[in-house]
Every structure is written in structure tokens, then in C-alpha cells.
Design an enzyme around this catalytic site. Structure first.
Site, mmCIF file in Angstrom:
data_model
loop_
_atom_site.group_PDB
_atom_site.id
_atom_site.type_symbol
_atom_site.label_atom_id
_atom_site.label_comp_id
_atom_site.label_asym_id
_atom_site.label_seq_id
_atom_site.Cartn_x
_atom_site.Cartn_y
_atom_site.Cartn_z
ATOM 1 N N ARG A 97 34.332 20.627 67.516
ATOM 2 C CA ARG A 97 33.078 20.817 66.762
ATOM 3 C C ARG A 97 32.974 19.859 65.569
ATOM 4 O O ARG A 97 32.498 20.238 64.489
ATOM 5 C CB ARG A 97 32.929 22.257 66.251
ATOM 6 C CG ARG A 97 33.275 23.334 67.265
ATOM 7 C CD ARG A 97 32.368 23.384 68.431
ATOM 8 N NE ARG A 97 32.819 24.365 69.406
ATOM 9 C CZ ARG A 97 32.338 24.434 70.658
ATOM 10 N NH1 ARG A 97 31.436 23.574 71.086
ATOM 11 N NH2 ARG A 97 32.764 25.350 71.484
ATOM 12 N N ASN A 141 42.793 26.413 67.071
ATOM 13 C CA ASN A 141 43.341 26.423 68.433
ATOM 14 C C ASN A 141 44.514 25.448 68.383
ATOM 15 O O ASN A 141 44.413 24.286 68.740
ATOM 16 C CB ASN A 141 42.284 25.980 69.448
ATOM 17 C CG ASN A 141 41.110 26.947 69.455
ATOM 18 O OD1 ASN A 141 41.296 28.156 69.396
ATOM 19 N ND2 ASN A 141 39.907 26.418 69.497
ATOM 20 N N GLU A 183 40.088 34.214 72.192
ATOM 21 C CA GLU A 183 39.656 33.086 73.019
ATOM 22 C C GLU A 183 40.837 32.387 73.688
ATOM 23 O O GLU A 183 40.943 31.160 73.671
ATOM 24 C CB GLU A 183 38.830 32.103 72.186
ATOM 25 C CG GLU A 183 37.578 32.759 71.607
ATOM 26 C CD GLU A 183 36.643 31.804 70.887
ATOM 27 O OE1 GLU A 183 37.138 30.812 70.330
ATOM 28 O OE2 GLU A 183 35.424 32.063 70.894
ATOM 29 N N ARG A 195 30.169 42.706 71.520
ATOM 30 C CA ARG A 195 31.135 41.833 70.847
ATOM 31 C C ARG A 195 31.056 41.963 69.332
ATOM 32 O O ARG A 195 32.066 41.820 68.626
ATOM 33 C CB ARG A 195 30.873 40.381 71.267
ATOM 34 C CG ARG A 195 31.649 39.389 70.445
ATOM 35 C CD ARG A 195 31.570 38.033 71.071
ATOM 36 N NE ARG A 195 31.861 36.985 70.122
ATOM 37 C CZ ARG A 195 31.648 35.703 70.342
ATOM 38 N NH1 ARG A 195 31.144 35.311 71.508
ATOM 39 N NH2 ARG A 195 31.941 34.805 69.442
ATOM 40 N N LYS A 206 34.568 35.721 59.538
ATOM 41 C CA LYS A 206 33.328 34.940 59.668
ATOM 42 C C LYS A 206 32.171 35.716 59.046
ATOM 43 O O LYS A 206 32.147 36.938 59.100
ATOM 44 C CB LYS A 206 33.021 34.647 61.131
ATOM 45 C CG LYS A 206 33.943 33.591 61.737
ATOM 46 C CD LYS A 206 33.474 33.126 63.119
ATOM 47 C CE LYS A 206 34.503 32.132 63.688
ATOM 48 N NZ LYS A 206 34.101 31.562 64.992
ATOM 49 N N ASP A 217 29.165 34.685 65.628
ATOM 50 C CA ASP A 217 29.776 33.355 65.566
ATOM 51 C C ASP A 217 28.852 32.320 64.939
ATOM 52 O O ASP A 217 28.254 31.519 65.658
ATOM 53 C CB ASP A 217 30.151 32.919 66.997
ATOM 54 C CG ASP A 217 31.086 31.716 67.006
ATOM 55 O OD1 ASP A 217 31.634 31.390 65.946
ATOM 56 O OD2 ASP A 217 31.260 31.115 68.075
ATOM 57 N N GLU A 263 27.861 23.516 63.881
ATOM 58 C CA GLU A 263 28.068 23.752 65.309
ATOM 59 C C GLU A 263 26.832 24.299 66.019
ATOM 60 O O GLU A 263 26.403 23.757 67.035
ATOM 61 C CB GLU A 263 29.242 24.728 65.487
ATOM 62 C CG GLU A 263 29.463 25.106 66.916
ATOM 63 C CD GLU A 263 30.575 26.139 67.101
ATOM 64 O OE1 GLU A 263 31.245 26.484 66.118
ATOM 65 O OE2 GLU A 263 30.753 26.590 68.241
ATOM 66 N N GLU A 283 15.563 27.758 61.863
ATOM 67 C CA GLU A 283 15.517 29.119 62.418
ATOM 68 C C GLU A 283 14.221 29.321 63.209
ATOM 69 O O GLU A 283 14.235 29.883 64.302
ATOM 70 C CB GLU A 283 15.606 30.146 61.292
ATOM 71 C CG GLU A 283 15.578 31.585 61.806
ATOM 72 C CD GLU A 283 15.648 32.634 60.696
ATOM 73 O OE1 GLU A 283 15.091 32.393 59.603
ATOM 74 O OE2 GLU A 283 16.261 33.697 60.920
ATOM 75 N N TRP A 321 30.599 36.541 77.370
ATOM 76 C CA TRP A 321 30.820 36.141 75.975
ATOM 77 C C TRP A 321 30.188 37.074 74.948
ATOM 78 O O TRP A 321 30.502 36.998 73.768
ATOM 79 C CB TRP A 321 30.330 34.704 75.755
ATOM 80 C CG TRP A 321 31.186 33.715 76.487
ATOM 81 C CD1 TRP A 321 30.873 33.079 77.653
ATOM 82 C CD2 TRP A 321 32.507 33.288 76.133
ATOM 83 N NE1 TRP A 321 31.910 32.281 78.047
ATOM 84 C CE2 TRP A 321 32.929 32.380 77.132
ATOM 85 C CE3 TRP A 321 33.369 33.585 75.071
ATOM 86 C CZ2 TRP A 321 34.192 31.778 77.099
ATOM 87 C CZ3 TRP A 321 34.616 32.969 75.042
ATOM 88 C CH2 TRP A 321 35.005 32.086 76.048
HETATM 89 C C1 GCU Z 1 33.607 29.161 68.028
HETATM 90 C C2 GCU Z 1 33.748 27.731 68.417
HETATM 91 C C3 GCU Z 1 35.109 27.406 68.928
HETATM 92 C C4 GCU Z 1 36.153 27.875 67.927
HETATM 93 C C5 GCU Z 1 35.943 29.336 67.607
HETATM 94 C C6 GCU Z 1 36.796 29.811 66.467
HETATM 95 O O1 GCU Z 1 33.605 29.971 69.166
HETATM 96 O O2 GCU Z 1 32.783 27.411 69.380
HETATM 97 O O3 GCU Z 1 35.178 26.030 69.114
HETATM 98 O O4 GCU Z 1 37.416 27.670 68.407
HETATM 99 O O5 GCU Z 1 34.615 29.554 67.194
HETATM 100 O O6 GCU Z 1 36.248 29.974 65.385
HETATM 101 O O7 GCU Z 1 37.967 30.026 66.629
#
Ligand code: GCU
Length: 841
Positions: free
Chosen positions: A177, A219, A300, A349, A373, A378, A406, A524, A555
């Protein structure tokens, strides 16, 4: 020759690539009186070159030189010449060097706080610590660079101790991203040799008082902890340190197994604990001031404690214990959720974070901060506040924001984010029926927590603009300012940024203010209204429109749109029960459709398209109107920016102009896609008769033109092409021609817009002719110019518009589009629009 030199030097002054961000130290007017009042020497009360106070001295010297052309020597001894010095240092060093107590003047400062006084003969910048002193120096320079010579004396302290940014950089140099180029930290699996940009980044961050950077993706790749990479991280920390910025590391939970060769990564296993303790000790040996870890676990596909039936708290505490002797902290992410089945009406979710974390409150070690968050899903264009902030009363928390856009246009759309952030920061969760602002929860104030604060996913890259767009930098700037003081006004922070970035010109200030403040509402409006979320392609690149992609997958970013109804029923009485996760007063507000604000209606309720909002409009008519209004606003950004042509250097003006023009075109693609999609689904007519029936009098569909070497091509999703169809060349080596006689348009002057598709992986060319005269030509190279990778498909991400202004057309002229395909890009064209001045098609 002298003239030439003069021109050359003008050119040099004019060219700005954005690398200095808001720290340009550009000249401001200063008469003799002002000049005489400026400090002529700098005293930085530390002579160690890597200390923040030393850096502050150099920064002051550089600033005075740049802003006023005034050279000031930097000394490190004594107190300086009291009549014309600026002294910077810690309160303690100042007291020692200057022999005077500051007790009468300087209030007790908190960690990282500072006191700035421009009163009296000497400018004094005193920090509680060295970092604070550096912050104060940047503050003073920010005043000067904005032509503010007022006499001030005040202290300021941070809102919260944790003011970090997260970079989602991968070790191969890519950035998840990220839209501003490759990583400034990593390439080919290791830390880069040249860390100049890393140091420049730290400088920018320090100037807005950010004190930590997690440099690798959440990640996380376990090999970040290889001996070579620990050494590399050490080098990054070395270039951060002089700016008071600490380094943090994202961890992969399974590292003891994948990197360490153990047979388990169970957080309660002794060998696993020993492994993490050992690796943590090794890191601290190289980086004694390492800030801590960031952990994404059981989310994820990332490994986590659930594999061993351990709790998330047990997972977090594993790291907390390893870090504790060194003073480090664990930022443990609350972004944990499972895949769900949409056929289950109660599945949600949005409920996941509270479900996973609520019962763990109080089980986290003291040096754990749960990073939440801002909304429950998201980073959408609008979300309600995450209810988890109300549940963790015995756990320190931080808010996670996203500077990288993003879901909000990926730096190809101007979206100034602080007004969005403020909807959450200023939200009163009414815990125990008491004032419970999110900002007071994350600071630790509301629940008496010792830690807490802020994280923002930033994702700068090697592009000289850092984020990929000059205007997007206002978001990074304002993030830092808000993390220091969340009561700051979004517009006044923005205006400081504008003056620092583009100078003191009043029209620049007014215009960029207006554009920026209108930008989030506009986005928006054309991307997703009433709390339905950003209606983008959630299965692919999160950029262009694709509302259908939200549903029928696991999702959980669902809209539950069908022919009659839309929205998620999150009530307790009939829906997923999510609204019941809020404290009673807030739960009651969202439970009841009458007290739910319009802008979150579809987040909480499943209603008919014909349901009437508080505004009096139906949901569907609001969709239609808002999308038209949003796209119309985006068109005005281009004209507003054009009015500044002579007031901004050519390099930045041209770059921003390109992006705003792109945004104006893409906002129309968004508008048409979303309104067409819901019109098609609901069959509810648009009261203003714009949507449906293919009511675009100024357009000529490419598929209706006379085609040679081009063929009609149905587009998926259908709503991302006008009339669901575009044209593509019949092969990837055939040149296509589409011709039409302009019989339906009166003679006159038009803006000629061509909607085409610019795919990643091909650089097709297009030429446009009027009666055999070449009007213009362009290349499908957005993948090189926009900084994000649009799409390998012909869809709402790759859909693009180019406009040729002021074209004289006579009735009966012949218009020809020639497409020269390249690679996978078959020179696709959707339509041509001939727009009389001021008409938005
Ligand atoms: C979103 C994002 C991912 C990221 C994830 C996160 O889903 O698209 O790329 O890894 O958030 O915050 O962990």
C-alpha cells in the site's frame, strides 16, 4: 552571459522536487529592522555531533541562512551573547551553562516537551530532554519561515508518549500500500547501504514531533531478525537517533520456528521464550534505544498464539517480557478478525475486535499498547469510532490512522484527512455516562493509563515527493501535529503547512485551503455515502469503483445491497448486534434509525433505497446527488489550481496539475460507476434524470463510431464503462481507428475529453485527429506517472480521462481516434465527450 546566468539561477530556485517537504526554509521578506532583530549566533548546548541538540543548532543555522540569508555561527559553550543569540538545549544544560535558574519562567515540562521564548534579547529554546529541544528549534523555525516574528514565551507538552509512524516496507524493497516508490530502507532482502533518505525522513518526522518509526511491514518477514538485518537496523537507528526518532520492528510471530529452527512458536514454551529473549537482547546490544515491537498476529493469515490455543494477551506478553528490561514497548494490533459467511445475517467483521479483546482487558503487561484502527473495519472513507476504545480500561491503547491513502485515492486523489480523523478523535464514547473522548482515552487520561498514543501507516518511498504527491504531504504534517495536540484545528494546521510548502502568497493559501478542506467530503460523495464504505474493489487494488466486490465473499466488508434494500443491520434488535458494543448512550443512538446520523445510516441499518433520510432525500437520490456533487467539486480543483500557475514553481505546479486533472477524470468514472450500478440494481429513477437511460448528450460512445482494427468489448464490471462497452484493438499488434462525423454538435469551442483505459504492463499510444489534423496524442503510462499500479484489467482502476481544452469544432467535422496497442494494453477507448465551456458531462 550574465542574463543567462541569471535565468539559470532563477530556474534553479524555481525547481522544487518536494524532497524538503515543509522544511524548505524559503526566503521570506525581511527589512533591515527585522534583519537586525534576528539572532546572529546560535548556541547549541551539546557538542556531540549525533545529539539532537547539536542537530538543532545546525538546523537553526540552516534555517536562518535559507529564510533570511543570515549567517549565524554555531557555538556549544557558554551562554552565548545575550543580546543576539538563540540558545537551544535541555533545561538542565541551560541552567548549568547560563548559571541561571529557569524556575520562575519555565513550567515543569513533560517528557519531550519544550519551552520557547522569543521575548527579551535572547531566543531560548529549552527542552525537557534533547528531543524536546530539537522540537522547539523546529517550532521557532516554522514561525520564522511563515514570517511570524511575534514575541512569544510558552511551554508545550505532548498529548501522548507514543507518536509513531508505521512503514509497511517489505525486505525486497516493495511497500505494501505504498504509492511513493520503493522502500528507502530495504532492497534485496537487506537494509540499503545509503541511508541518506532515512535520515531525511527522520528530520521531517522530528519537525512534527513524531518519535518512532516501525520500519518494516506488519505482514513481517522473519528474516528481519537475521544477524545481517539486525546490523542493518542498527544503521537505520544510527541515522534516526540524531533526530530523536527511535526505531521499531514488526515481528513475525512464527519466527522462532521459521528463522530459529525450533519445532514450535508457542508463546508459553520455554525455548520460544528464551529465543525471543535472546534475539531481543541482541537487538538492544546493537540498538540500546530501540523503541519496541509491532505485532500483527492471527490476522489475515499471519501466525499467532491461536495456533497453540493461547490468548492474544499471552502472545503480546511474550514480547513485553523480553522488552521490559530494556524499556521497550509492544504495539499489539487489534486488527484481528476471521473470514465470515454473508448468508449469516448476524455475522459481522465489525464486531471482531471487541469480541477478541474485550475479555483480555487487564491481562496485558504494562508495556503493551493495543493499537486500534480508527474504525471497526479498515480505513474506510467514513466509519464509526471503533468501540474497542471503550472496552480497554485497564490496557493502554493507541489509535491507528492511515496517511497512505489506501482506500482514499492512493495519492492520485487529493484527500486531506484530518477532518476524517477528527470524527473519531473527538468522538465521545460516553463510558459510564461520562465524557470519554477517544483522544483522552489514547492519551491515557480517561482511564489513567501510563502509556498510549498514536500510530499512522505512512509508507513514504524513494519518490522525491515522499508519498507520491506533493499535496498528500499535508496529511503527514498534520498527523504529527495532531499526535502532539489533537485539539488543533485541521484548517489552521493545513495553513501552516501551505505557507511552509508553497510560501506566503495569499491566493495560494486561500486556494489550497479551499481545495483541501473540500477534498474529503468530495471524495466521500463520489466514492461511498451514508456509511456504506468506500465502494472500491476490495478483492483487488482498493482504488477504483467496484461495489459488487464488497459482497458475496468472506471479507465482511459487506453492503448487503439487493434490488430493494441496502446497508448492514447492526442493531441488537434485528441485526448483528454490533451497535450493542458501544456504551449504552451511544448504543441507543445507533440502535435507533431516527437517531443515527445520516452519514452512518447504512453502516448501522438495512433500509429500502426509498427510505427517507433526515435530510428529506431518499437514500438512492442522495447517492445520485452526492456522486454528481462530489465529481463536480473535483472538477473545480483543476481550475482553482490553474489560477496559481504563476505563483508556484513549475515543477511542483505541473506535477500537482497532472494529478488533479487525473482526479477530476477519475471522479467522473467513480460517479458514473456507482450511480449506474445502483440505478441498475434498484431501478429507481434519478429525479434529475442524469442516471440511467444513458443520458449523456455530450458523449459519443466509442463502440458507436466506425471502427477499423478496433472492436467493441464488454467491460467487467459493466458499470465501469459508459454503456458497459468500450473498444479494443483486434490484436495486440493491430492499429485501431475509430471515426465519427460530428453532426450532432453545433459549431463552437469545446473541451474534448477522451475516456480510455491505461493498464499496467503496456504503454499503448493514442492519437486524436480532427479532419486529419492531429489534435493531440498521449501514452498509456500512468503506471509510471501516478505512483500506484492501476490494474492489469480494463476496469474502474485503469479507467482514465484526458482532456484537450478549447478545441474549435464545426458541425460535420470528422473526429478520429487512432490506437496503437502495446503489450497487454489494446489501446482501449470508452467514449469521447465534447463539452461546451463549464459543462461537466
Ligand atoms: C488492510 C490492508 C492490508 C494490510 C492490513 C493490515 O487490510 O489492505 O494490506 O496488511 O490492512 O492493516 O494489517
Amino acid at each position: 552571459m550574465r542574463g543567462l546566468l541569471f535565468l539559470v539561477s532563477l530556474g534553479l530556485v524555481a525547481a522544487e522536487d518536494g524532497l524538503d517537504g515543509w522544511l524548505r526554509y524559503a526566503p521570506v521578506p525581511c527589512d533591515k529592522g527585522c534583519h537586525d532583530a534576528l539572532p546572529s549566533s546560535v548556541v547549541a548546548l551539546n557538542s556531540t555531533e549525533t545529539s539532537p541538540v547539536y542537530v538543532a543548532g545546525l538546523e537553526l543555522q540552516k534555517g536562518l541562512q535559507g529564510i533570511f540569508g543570515k549567517w549565524a555561527n554555531v557555538g556549544h559553550e557558554n551562554c552565548g551573547d545575550s543580546s543576539s543569540s538563540v540558545v537551544v538545549g535541555t533545561v538542565d544544560e541551560y541552567t548549568k551553562a547560563c548559571g541561571s535558574s529557569t524556575d520562575d519562567e519555565v513550567p515543569e515540562l513533560e517528557e519531550d516537551g519544550f519551552w520557547l521564548s522569543t521575548r527579551g534579547d535572547m531566543v531560548r529554546i529549552l527542552g525537557q530532554n534533547e528531543r524536546g529541544a530539537l522540537y522547539g528549534a523546529f517550532e521557532y523555525l516554522s514561525m520564522l519561515a511563515q514570517g511570524n516574528f511575534s514575541r512569544v514565551a510558552y511551554a508545550t507538552n505532548p498529548h501522548a508518549p507514543v507518536r509513531w509512524v508505521n512503514q509497511w516496507d517489505n525486505l525486497d524493497g516493495s511497500i505494501e500500500r505504498g504509492y511513493g516508490g520503493a522502500s528507502i530502507f530495504f532492497e534485496n532482502g537487506v537494509v540499503v547501504d545509503d541511508l541518506t533518505r532515512a535520515a531525511q525522513y527522520a528530520r521531517l518526522l522530528a519537525s512534527v514531533r513524531v518519535n518512532g518509526v516501525v520500519v518494516n511491514n506488519v505482514n513481517a518477514n522473519a528474516s528481519i531478525l537475521s544477524p545481517r538485518n539486525i546490523e542493518g537496523l542498527g544503521r537505520i537507528a544510527d541515522v534516526f537517533r540524531p533526530y530523536g526518532v527511535q526505531l521499531g520492528v514488526s515481528l513475525n510471530f512464527a519466527s522462532p520456528m521459521t528463522l530459529g529452527g525450533l519445532s514450535t512458536f508457542d508463546p508459553l514454551n520455554a525455548s520460544v521464550i528464551a529465543w525471543w529473549t535472546n534475539i531481543t537482547d541482541q537487538i538492544y546490544q546493537r540498538i540500546p534505544d530501540m523503541a519496541g515491537y509491532l505485532v500483527k498476529a492471527d490476522s489475515e493469515g499471519q501466525p499467532g498464539p491461536f495456533t497453540y490455543n493461547r490468548t492474544l494477551a499471552q502472545g503480546a506478553n511474550l514480547f513485553a517480557k523480553a522488552l521490559q528490561p530494556h524499556g521497550g514497548i509492544v504495539m499489539f494490533r487489534a486488527f484481528v478478525y476471521n473470514q465470515l459467511n454473508e448468508s449469516d445475517w448476524k455475522a459481522d467483521r465489525a464486531s471482531a475486535a471487541v469480541q477478541f479483546f474485550k475479555d483480555l482487558d487487564g491481562q496485558f503487561d504494562e508495556n503493551v499498547v493495543v493499537q486500534i484502527k480508527y474504525g471497526p473495519i479498515d480505513f474506510q472513507v467514513r466509519e464509526p469510532t471503533s468501540p474497542l476504545f471503550a472496552h480497554l480500561q485497564n490496557t493502554s491503547t493507541a489509535i491507528e490512522l492511515e496517511v497512505t491513502q489506501e482506500y482514499l485515492g492512493q495519492q492520485c486523489h487529493l484527500v486531506y484527512l484530518p477532518p476524517l480523523w477528527k470524527t473519531v478523535l473527538d468522538f465521545d464514547l460516553r463510558v459510564d455516562s461520562k465524557l470519554s473522548l477517544v483522544r483522552d482515552i489514547i492519551s491515557g487520561k480517561r482511564f489513567n493509563r501510563p502509556l498510549g498514543g498514536w500510530a499512522a501507516v505512512v509508507n513514504v518511498g524513494t519518490n522525491t515527493t515522499w508519498l507520491g504527491s506533493h499535496l498528500a504531504m499535508s496529511n503527514l504534517y498534520a498527523y504529527g501535529r495532531l499526535a502532539w495536540d489533537p485539539t488543533e484545528d485541521p484548517q489552521s494546521m493545513l495553513q501552516d503547512w501551505i505557507r511552509l510548502t508553497f510560501g506566503l502568497d495569499r491566493s495560494v493559501l486561500d486556494t489550497v485551503t479551499q481545495m483541501s478542506m473540500e477534498s474529503w467530503p468530495a471524495y466521500e460523495n463520489y466514492s461511498g455515502n451514508l456509511g456504506i464504505q468506500t465502494l472500491t474493489d476490495i478483492l483487488y487494488t482498493h482504488f477504483g469503483p467496484n461495489p459488487a466486490s464488497q459482497d458475496n465473499n468472506g471479507w465482511g466488508q459487506w453492503t448487503r445491497a439487493d434490488q430493494k434494500t441496502i446497508g448492514m443491520d447492526r442493531t441488537v434488535s434485528n441485526g448483528t448486534g454490533f451497535s450493542g458494543q458501544y456504551p449504552p448512550e451511544i448504543a441507543a443512538m445507533y440502535e435507533n434509525i431516527d437517531t443515527t446520523p445520516d452519514d452512518l445510516l447504512l453502516w448501522f441499518h438495512h433500509v429500502n433505497y426509498t427510505h427517507r433520510l433526515h435530510s428529506g432525500k431518499t437514500v438512492i437520490q442522495h447517492f445520485y446527488d452526492a456522486h454528481y456533487r462530489g465529481a463536480e467539486t473535483a472538477q473545480t480543483f483543476v481550475t482553482m489550481w490553474e489560477s496559481l500557475r504563476d505563483r508556484i514553481d513549475a515543477e511542483r505546479w505541473t506535477d500537482v496539475h497532472f494529478r488533479l486533472t487525473y482526479q477530476a477524470g477519475h471522479s467522473i468514472i467513480w460517479r458514473d460507476a456507482i450511480t449506474t450500478f445502483y440505478h441498475n440494481l434498484s431501478s429507481v429513477p434519478d429525479e434529475a434524470d442524469r442516471v440511467g437511460n444513458h443520458n449523456h448528450p455530450w458523449r459519443i460512445e466509442a463502440e458507436s463510431m466506425t471502427l477499423t482494427g478496433y472492436k467493441p468489448y464488454p467491460i467487467t464490471p459493466f458499470e465501469t464503462a459508459s454503456n458497459a462497452t468500450a473498444i479494443v484493438t483486434t490484436s495486440n499488434s493491430t492499429i485501431g481507428t475509430a471515426t465519427t462525423r460530428l453532426t450532432q454538435f453545433p459549431s463552437g469551442t469545446y473541451d474534448l475529453a477522451i475516456n480510455y483505459y491505461d493498464l499496467v504492463g503496456g504503454r499503448a499510444r493514442w492519437e486524436i485527429f480532427l479532419n486529419n489534423r492531429l489534435l493531440g496524442q498521449w501514452v498509456g503510462n500512468n503506471e509510471d506517472r501516478l505512483g500506484h499500479a492501476p490494474s492489469v484489467y480494463i476496469d474502474g482502476h485503469s479507467a482514465t480521462r484526458i482532456t484537450f481544452r478549447g478545441v474549435h469544432v464545426r458541425r460535420g467535422d470528422v473526429l478520429t481516434v487512432v490506437g496503437i496497442p502495446d503489450g497487454i494494453e489494446p489501446a482501449p477507448v470508452d467514449y469521447v465527450a465534447l463539452l461546451p465551456e463549464g459543462v461537466v458531462d
